[in-house]
Design an enzyme around this catalytic site. Sequence first.
Site, PDB file in Angstrom:
ATOM      1  N   HIS A 226       0.830  -1.212   0.000  1.00  0.00           N
ATOM      2  CA  HIS A 226       0.000   0.000   0.000  1.00  0.00           C
ATOM      3  C   HIS A 226       0.858   1.254   0.000  1.00  0.00           C
ATOM      4  O   HIS A 226       0.650   2.165  -0.811  1.00  0.00           O
ATOM      5  CB  HIS A 226      -0.910  -0.027   1.236  1.00  0.00           C
ATOM      6  CG  HIS A 226      -1.809   1.155   1.363  1.00  0.00           C
ATOM      7  ND1 HIS A 226      -3.146   1.116   1.008  1.00  0.00           N
ATOM      8  CD2 HIS A 226      -1.580   2.416   1.802  1.00  0.00           C
ATOM      9  CE1 HIS A 226      -3.692   2.303   1.226  1.00  0.00           C
ATOM     10  NE2 HIS A 226      -2.757   3.115   1.719  1.00  0.00           N
ATOM     11  N   GLU A 227       1.857   1.301   0.888  1.00  0.00           N
ATOM     12  CA  GLU A 227       2.675   2.508   1.030  1.00  0.00           C
ATOM     13  C   GLU A 227       3.514   2.766  -0.228  1.00  0.00           C
ATOM     14  O   GLU A 227       3.669   3.920  -0.654  1.00  0.00           O
ATOM     15  CB  GLU A 227       3.589   2.389   2.257  1.00  0.00           C
ATOM     16  CG  GLU A 227       2.855   2.310   3.579  1.00  0.00           C
ATOM     17  CD  GLU A 227       1.996   3.529   3.849  1.00  0.00           C
ATOM     18  OE1 GLU A 227       2.412   4.661   3.512  1.00  0.00           O
ATOM     19  OE2 GLU A 227       0.882   3.357   4.388  1.00  0.00           O
ATOM     20  N   CYS A 237      -8.352   3.467  -2.621  1.00  0.00           N
ATOM     21  CA  CYS A 237      -9.336   2.956  -3.580  1.00  0.00           C
ATOM     22  C   CYS A 237     -10.714   2.838  -2.934  1.00  0.00           C
ATOM     23  O   CYS A 237     -10.850   2.358  -1.809  1.00  0.00           O
ATOM     24  CB  CYS A 237      -8.876   1.600  -4.106  1.00  0.00           C
ATOM     25  SG  CYS A 237     -10.004   0.882  -5.322  1.00  0.00           S
ATOM     26  N   CYS A 242      -9.339  -4.027  -2.526  1.00  0.00           N
ATOM     27  CA  CYS A 242      -8.046  -3.659  -3.098  1.00  0.00           C
ATOM     28  C   CYS A 242      -7.085  -3.351  -1.956  1.00  0.00           C
ATOM     29  O   CYS A 242      -7.492  -2.864  -0.894  1.00  0.00           O
ATOM     30  CB  CYS A 242      -8.240  -2.429  -3.991  1.00  0.00           C
ATOM     31  SG  CYS A 242      -6.732  -1.735  -4.705  1.00  0.00           S
ATOM     32  N   CYS A 264      -6.872   0.216  -9.969  1.00  0.00           N
ATOM     33  CA  CYS A 264      -5.532   0.510  -9.448  1.00  0.00           C
ATOM     34  C   CYS A 264      -4.462  -0.275 -10.208  1.00  0.00           C
ATOM     35  O   CYS A 264      -3.338   0.210 -10.404  1.00  0.00           O
ATOM     36  CB  CYS A 264      -5.464   0.203  -7.954  1.00  0.00           C
ATOM     37  SG  CYS A 264      -6.461   1.317  -6.940  1.00  0.00           S
TER      38      CYS A 264
END
Length: 285
Positions: A226-227, A237, A242, A264
Amino acid sequence: MEVIEHPVEKLRAPLVSSRRDLAERYWQYIKKERKVLGDGLRPNSVLFRPISVLFDSDWIRANPEGSHDFQSFFSNLYRSLTSKGHNTIYIQTDLLVRLVFTKTCMWNGCGLAALSGSFYYGLVVKTLPPVTVSTGCIYRVNSYSHNLQLYSGDLLRFLNKRKPKDAFCIVGITMIDLYPKESNFVFGQTSLTEGMGVFSFAKYDDNFFCHNYAGRLKKGSNCCGHEIALMFGLKPCQWLQCVMQGSDHLEESDRHPLSLGPICLWKLQSSVGLITDRYKAPHVV
C-alpha cells in the site's frame, strides 16, 4: 454487513477514461491485459470482489466518493515514474530509536522483500540492515492508548538522508507506533515527491512479533504494498476490494486483500507495466 457493489458501467468509467487519448491508450493494450481488467468489473469476478462494510467506523464510511479514476491519476503532475537509474525499491528494516523505555524487535524483512519483488514485478527490491536513528525524534505517550508514539515526519527526514542514489523509493519499518500532525495514529505515511515512506507494525497484535506467527508476512506485505503504491501516485481505492483501500482500524486493515483492484492495477500498469508479466511471477500476491 453491507456490500458496496457498483454497476459495471460505473466501474468502467474510472477505468476507461472519457478523454480520447487515454481511452486509446487503454485499447492499445493486448487483449489478455484488457480481459484481466474488464472481467474484474463484473459482479461474479473471481479475481476482484466488492467492498464489504462491517462497522460504522470503517474508512469507506467517511470516504464514500472520490475522483480517484485513471484520468485524475494520469494527469497528476507529481506522480513518480521509474527510470533506468532509479528503479530500485529499498526496504529499511528495523528503524531503532534510542529511548530508554522502548522495546524493539529485530526482523530482517527478507520475506517482505521477496513478496514486494513479486508485487512490483520487474523492479529491483533490496533490504538495508537495521539502523539506529541518531537524530532527535519527537515522541509522545498517546492519551487514549497510553502507548509510546513517534512523530512520522522525523523518520521520513531521516530516511531522506539514507536514500541511495539509484532508489525509486525507500520504505522504513519500525516497531514503534506512529503519529502524523493531523491524526491520532497512522499505520504508515509517505512523501510522494521525495519517494519515501515509513510504516509501523506496532498496531498489530502481540503474537505478530513471534518468530512463527503465520500472519506476519501477510500483514507486513499488505502495509508495504500500500505505502509503495502511494509513491507511484495511487490514492486510496473506493471501487472494489483492493490493497489500496484506506483503513481506520486494524480489523478493517486485516480484511483487505494483498492484490490491487482492476482500476488501481491499470494505474500501476501505466507506470511500470505489470499486468500480464506480474501474474507469471513466482509467489505473486
